[in-house]
Design a protein around this motif. Structure first.
Motif, PDB file in Angstrom:
ATOM      1  N   LEU A 126     -73.925 -43.543 -95.303  1.00  0.00           N
ATOM      2  CA  LEU A 126     -74.242 -44.195 -96.573  1.00  0.00           C
ATOM      3  C   LEU A 126     -75.619 -43.779 -97.073  1.00  0.00           C
ATOM      4  CD1 LEU A 126     -72.870 -47.806 -95.945  1.00  0.00           C
ATOM      5  CD2 LEU A 126     -71.863 -46.009 -97.354  1.00  0.00           C
ATOM      6  N   GLY A 127     -76.583 -43.686 -96.147  1.00  0.00           N
ATOM      7  CA  GLY A 127     -77.930 -43.267 -96.537  1.00  0.00           C
ATOM      8  C   GLY A 127     -77.942 -41.848 -97.080  1.00  0.00           C
ATOM      9  N   LEU A 128     -77.198 -40.954 -96.426  1.00  0.00           N
ATOM     10  CA  LEU A 128     -77.137 -39.571 -96.891  1.00  0.00           C
ATOM     11  C   LEU A 128     -76.455 -39.473 -98.253  1.00  0.00           C
ATOM     12  CD1 LEU A 128     -76.240 -37.678 -93.578  1.00  0.00           C
ATOM     13  CD2 LEU A 128     -78.451 -37.719 -94.769  1.00  0.00           C
ATOM     14  N   LEU A 129     -75.391 -40.265 -98.450  1.00  0.00           N
ATOM     15  CA  LEU A 129     -74.726 -40.256 -99.744  1.00  0.00           C
ATOM     16  C   LEU A 129     -75.646 -40.768-100.848  1.00  0.00           C
ATOM     17  CD1 LEU A 129     -71.152 -41.531 -98.769  1.00  0.00           C
ATOM     18  CD2 LEU A 129     -71.822 -39.200 -99.395  1.00  0.00           C
ATOM     19  N   TYR A 130     -76.419 -41.807-100.519  1.00  0.00           N
ATOM     20  CA  TYR A 130     -77.363 -42.357-101.493  1.00  0.00           C
ATOM     21  C   TYR A 130     -78.438 -41.315-101.835  1.00  0.00           C
ATOM     22  CZ  TYR A 130     -80.892 -45.475-103.487  1.00  0.00           C
ATOM     23  OH  TYR A 130     -81.827 -46.062-104.301  1.00  0.00           O
ATOM     24  N   ALA A 180     -98.888 -41.999 -99.626  1.00  0.00           N
ATOM     25  CA  ALA A 180     -98.972 -43.455 -99.720  1.00  0.00           C
ATOM     26  C   ALA A 180     -97.979 -44.124 -98.778  1.00  0.00           C
ATOM     27  CB  ALA A 180     -98.723 -43.895-101.162  1.00  0.00           C
ATOM     28  N   LEU A 181     -96.739 -43.647 -98.771  1.00  0.00           N
ATOM     29  CA  LEU A 181     -95.735 -44.278 -97.918  1.00  0.00           C
ATOM     30  C   LEU A 181     -96.013 -44.020 -96.441  1.00  0.00           C
ATOM     31  CD1 LEU A 181     -92.441 -43.726 -99.921  1.00  0.00           C
ATOM     32  CD2 LEU A 181     -93.798 -45.798 -99.690  1.00  0.00           C
ATOM     33  N   SER A 182     -96.587 -42.879 -96.128  1.00  0.00           N
ATOM     34  CA  SER A 182     -96.921 -42.608 -94.729  1.00  0.00           C
ATOM     35  C   SER A 182     -98.022 -43.531 -94.239  1.00  0.00           C
ATOM     36  CB  SER A 182     -97.354 -41.148 -94.559  1.00  0.00           C
ATOM     37  OG  SER A 182     -96.311 -40.273 -94.881  1.00  0.00           O
ATOM     38  N   LEU A 183     -98.977 -43.859 -95.102  1.00  0.00           N
ATOM     39  CA  LEU A 183    -100.065 -44.758 -94.711  1.00  0.00           C
ATOM     40  C   LEU A 183     -99.606 -46.205 -94.682  1.00  0.00           C
ATOM     41  CD1 LEU A 183    -103.062 -43.226 -96.694  1.00  0.00           C
ATOM     42  CD2 LEU A 183    -102.586 -43.021 -94.252  1.00  0.00           C
ATOM     43  N   LEU A 184     -98.846 -46.612 -95.708  1.00  0.00           N
ATOM     44  CA  LEU A 184     -98.412 -48.007 -95.768  1.00  0.00           C
ATOM     45  C   LEU A 184     -97.238 -48.272 -94.843  1.00  0.00           C
ATOM     46  CD1 LEU A 184     -98.684 -48.677 -99.601  1.00  0.00           C
ATOM     47  CD2 LEU A 184    -100.220 -49.451 -97.800  1.00  0.00           C
ATOM     48  N   VAL A 185     -96.309 -47.314 -94.761  1.00  0.00           N
ATOM     49  CA  VAL A 185     -95.139 -47.466 -93.898  1.00  0.00           C
ATOM     50  C   VAL A 185     -95.347 -46.570 -92.692  1.00  0.00           C
ATOM     51  CG1 VAL A 185     -92.630 -47.486 -93.853  1.00  0.00           C
ATOM     52  CG2 VAL A 185     -93.827 -47.785 -96.001  1.00  0.00           C
ATOM     53  N   PHE A 186     -96.370 -46.866 -91.920  1.00  0.00           N
ATOM     54  CA  PHE A 186     -96.746 -46.010 -90.789  1.00  0.00           C
ATOM     55  C   PHE A 186     -95.619 -45.962 -89.767  1.00  0.00           C
ATOM     56  CE2 PHE A 186     -99.186 -43.556 -88.130  1.00  0.00           C
ATOM     57  CZ  PHE A 186     -99.456 -44.127 -86.907  1.00  0.00           C
ATOM     58  N   GLY A 187     -95.302 -44.743 -89.298  1.00  0.00           N
ATOM     59  CA  GLY A 187     -94.264 -44.596 -88.290  1.00  0.00           C
ATOM     60  C   GLY A 187     -92.877 -44.532 -88.871  1.00  0.00           C
ATOM     61  N   ILE A 188     -92.761 -44.088 -90.146  1.00  0.00           N
ATOM     62  CA  ILE A 188     -91.452 -44.072 -90.775  1.00  0.00           C
ATOM     63  C   ILE A 188     -90.468 -43.182 -90.007  1.00  0.00           C
ATOM     64  CG2 ILE A 188     -91.930 -42.148 -92.344  1.00  0.00           C
ATOM     65  CD1 ILE A 188     -90.392 -43.733 -94.475  1.00  0.00           C
ATOM     66  N   ASP A 189     -90.962 -42.180 -89.300  1.00  0.00           N
ATOM     67  CA  ASP A 189     -90.115 -41.357 -88.432  1.00  0.00           C
ATOM     68  C   ASP A 189     -90.871 -41.121 -87.133  1.00  0.00           C
ATOM     69  OD1 ASP A 189     -88.407 -39.681 -87.204  1.00  0.00           O
ATOM     70  OD2 ASP A 189     -88.447 -38.093 -88.721  1.00  0.00           O
ATOM     71  N   GLU A 190     -90.559 -41.944 -86.134  1.00  0.00           N
ATOM     72  CA  GLU A 190     -91.267 -41.880 -84.865  1.00  0.00           C
ATOM     73  C   GLU A 190     -90.488 -41.107 -83.802  1.00  0.00           C
ATOM     74  OE1 GLU A 190     -91.749 -46.013 -84.141  1.00  0.00           O
ATOM     75  OE2 GLU A 190     -93.543 -46.175 -85.368  1.00  0.00           O
ATOM     76  N   GLY A 200     -90.173 -32.185 -88.848  1.00  0.00           N
ATOM     77  CA  GLY A 200     -90.450 -33.268 -89.775  1.00  0.00           C
ATOM     78  C   GLY A 200     -89.702 -33.118 -91.080  1.00  0.00           C
ATOM     79  N   LEU A 201     -89.392 -31.889 -91.437  1.00  0.00           N
ATOM     80  CA  LEU A 201     -88.623 -31.642 -92.660  1.00  0.00           C
ATOM     81  C   LEU A 201     -87.123 -31.728 -92.417  1.00  0.00           C
ATOM     82  CD1 LEU A 201     -90.691 -28.685 -94.138  1.00  0.00           C
ATOM     83  CD2 LEU A 201     -90.710 -31.072 -94.872  1.00  0.00           C
ATOM     84  N   VAL A 202     -86.698 -31.772 -91.139  1.00  0.00           N
ATOM     85  CA  VAL A 202     -85.287 -31.903 -90.806  1.00  0.00           C
ATOM     86  C   VAL A 202     -84.958 -33.396 -90.795  1.00  0.00           C
ATOM     87  CG1 VAL A 202     -83.473 -31.442 -89.128  1.00  0.00           C
ATOM     88  CG2 VAL A 202     -85.332 -29.797 -89.440  1.00  0.00           C
ATOM     89  N   GLY A 203     -84.781 -33.935 -91.945  1.00  0.00           N
ATOM     90  CA  GLY A 203     -84.497 -35.349 -92.136  1.00  0.00           C
ATOM     91  C   GLY A 203     -84.156 -35.567 -93.590  1.00  0.00           C
ATOM     92  N   SER A 204     -83.655 -36.747 -93.908  1.00  0.00           N
ATOM     93  CA  SER A 204     -83.216 -36.996 -95.281  1.00  0.00           C
ATOM     94  C   SER A 204     -84.352 -36.825 -96.280  1.00  0.00           C
ATOM     95  CB  SER A 204     -82.631 -38.406 -95.385  1.00  0.00           C
ATOM     96  OG  SER A 204     -83.572 -39.373 -94.962  1.00  0.00           O
ATOM     97  N   THR A 205     -85.555 -37.326 -95.948  1.00  0.00           N
ATOM     98  CA  THR A 205     -86.679 -37.222 -96.879  1.00  0.00           C
ATOM     99  C   THR A 205     -87.117 -35.777 -97.062  1.00  0.00           C
ATOM    100  OG1 THR A 205     -87.439 -39.389 -96.120  1.00  0.00           O
ATOM    101  CG2 THR A 205     -88.979 -38.064 -97.389  1.00  0.00           C
ATOM    102  N   GLY A 206     -87.256 -35.042 -95.941  1.00  0.00           N
ATOM    103  CA  GLY A 206     -87.688 -33.654 -96.031  1.00  0.00           C
ATOM    104  C   GLY A 206     -86.684 -32.775 -96.742  1.00  0.00           C
TER     105      GLY A 206
END
Length: 527
Positions: free
Chosen positions: A29-33, A73-83, A108-114
């Protein structure tokens, strides 16, 4: 080393998916979104190909500057988004930062965000396919821009690792995320007001904003294709040089802090302060099993960053709606007055996810013989203790800002029944789906902790059923604008529906918990 780290990340992801079918469904579902968003954005970039150079430049520079700033911003506020490949996990291995940095960059680029960032960046080729010069400038800008996004994220989190690992900063970050969400809506509304509905004004604001963005470190590289399309090659070269120097500086900074992380791994500072027994919180409720559950969960609302983030998240919608209508000269007083009802509708989702947030500590409920109905009542009490004062303040504020004090009865007739129905539905739905939530003090937004399909189903069913059960009340309140006494009838009927819903949620939800304590514990303990 690059291939090893990429393979390691994929292996860890595969093993995580094998543990639960819900994780697979959530990932799909996340990938489709994400795919839908990418297709929409790329289609917009393709459409820009047939607009003027100036409009294409302003839109692309502003959009990709925001994308780059968002990574930081999201990396600082949402620290550890991909641990998945946390650098501290390599501290015991004889490796240096320069050996693992290329692998961490690619993995790090092998992910939905990257992947989404890369695909969207490639869409720039369609926007700037207006000649050999702009195309070559775009081809040079894309890898540098993507690298800038990632390196800003990693260098920022590495530089502020000590602060980001503290509980106080996490509390601030969760509130900051809510404030950013509110600010986006408010700023968009203000920009619309400044434009005054005139296309010329809107274009002027867009051009001025893009001009400023292009001279920030976030926008240097994305302004290069625009400069090339305008024939400003000297300016394009200057920005390209600045962007390359930025990438080199970020790479060196990341390597410096990563070396420190590999030799001095940080321990999580989750805070374990004592909770004094017999305090005000413990005296709020009766000395009963339900009262004990209420007192314990209210302590969570006060101390746990996950719950603090929840409060901020629930307030985003009502506050944005109220503020945007207030600052808009043509704002509707009706929307301002009824905005708090949105909070009433969302509160049930909080009760529905409460079991998951308990984690493995929930075994105390099952092993001590606590009845499911007592668990449900206790969570209702603590949730009402937190949200009812907030709702009262928002309601008074909404009526005051709108100046429509005569609407107090319709507002109350909608809000009170809606909050009862939402709590009742959430009380039962919380026994249907559970998922492994982040532990107390951890980042609630870390990858794999969103709950996937169970969380989505819980939120959707709670909201939909609450809305359906509240339809009679809402219909009568709407009709009361023409026949005033129908608001009183709507309030009475709404209170009856709400009371029945709460009672059924406690009874049926409690009975279901009594039958399914082992399954509930297994669902929340998958981590």
């Amino acid at each position: 080393m690059v291939a090893i780290l990429v393979k390691l990340k994929l292996t860890l992801l595969r093993n995580a998916l094998r543990r639960s079918v819900w994780r697979i469904i959530g990932l799909i579902l996340g990938l489709l979104y994400a795919l839908a968003i990418v297709v929409f954005v790329v289609a917009g970039l393709v459409a820009l190909r047939w607009t003027s150079v100036e409009l294409t430049a302003d839109v692309t520079v502003l959009a990709f500057t925001a994308l780059t700033a968002g990574w930081l911003a999201l990396s600082l506020l949402v620290f550890g988004i991909d641990e998945t490949l946390d650098p501290s996990r390599f501290a015991l291995l004889p490796v240096r930062a320069r050996e693992i940095m290329p692998g961490l960059l690619v993995s790090g680029l092998v992910g939905s965000t990257g992947i989404a960032t890369v695909l969207v960046s490639l869409g720039l080729l369609a926007s700037w396919s207006r000649g050999l010069g702009p195309v070559l400038a775009t081809v040079a800008a894309i890898p540098i821009g993507v690298a800038t996004c990632f390196l800003l994220s990693r260098a920022g989190t590495a530089a502020f690792a000590s602060a980001l690992n503290s509980r106080r900063f996490r509390d601030f970050a969760f509130v900051g995320i809510a404030l950013i969400g509110m600010s986006i809506g408010i700023v968009a509304n203000l920009a619309g007001n400044l434009a005054g509905g005139q296309l010329g004004n809107a274009r002027a604001i867009l051009a001025q904003t893009a001009g400023v963005a292009g001279w920030t470190p976030f926008g240097w590289i994305w302004a290069v294709p625009a400069d090339a399309a305008r024939g400003q090659w000297l300016l394009a070269g200057v920005r390209l040089l600045l962007a390359c120097l930025l990438v080199v500086g970020l790479w060196l900074a990341w390597g410096h802090y990563l070396d420190r992380r590999l030799t001095e791994p940080l321990e999580s500072a989750r805070g374990g302060g004592r909770v004094r027994a017999g305090g005000l919180v413990d005296r709020l409720y009766p000395a009963s099993p339900a009262g004990g559950v209420a007192a314990r969960t209210l302590h969570y609302w006060r101390r746990d960053p996950r719950y603090v983030a929840g409060i901020a998240g629930f307030l985003i919608g009502p506050v944005i709606l109220m503020v945007t209508q207030v600052v808009n000269p043509e704002g509707l007083p009706l929307l301002i007055a009824f905005a708090p009802a949105l909070l009433c509708w969302l509160i049930g989702a909080s009760v529905a996810q409460d079991l998951s947030y308990d984690g493995t500590a929930l075994w105390l409920h099952a092993s001590s013989g606590l009845r499911g109905a007592e668990d449900r009542i206790g969570r209702l009490w603590s949730t009402c203790t937190v949200f009812l004062p907030i709702l009262v303040v928002l309601t008074v504020l909404g009526l005051g800002l709108s100046g429509a004090w005569q609407l107090w009865l319709p507002v109350v007739a909608v809000s009170i029944p809606l909050i009862l129905v939402s709590l009742g539905v959430g009380t039962f739905v919380g026994t249907l789906w559970q998922w492994p939530a982040p532990p107390p003090g951890a980042n609630p937004f870390q990858k794999g902790s969103s709950g996937g399909f169970p969380a989505l189903a819980s939120f959707s069913v709670t909201g939909l059923v609450s809305l359906i059960l509240s339809t009679p009340t809402i219909g009568l309140v709407i009709a009361s604008f023409w026949t005033g006494w129908l608001a009183w009838l709507g309030l009475v009927i709404g209170l009856a529906i709400g009371a029945i819903t709460v009672w059924q949620g406690v009874v049926r939800g409690g009975a279901r918990l009594d039958r399914r304590w082992p399954e509930v514990l297994a669902a929340i303990s998958e981590r």
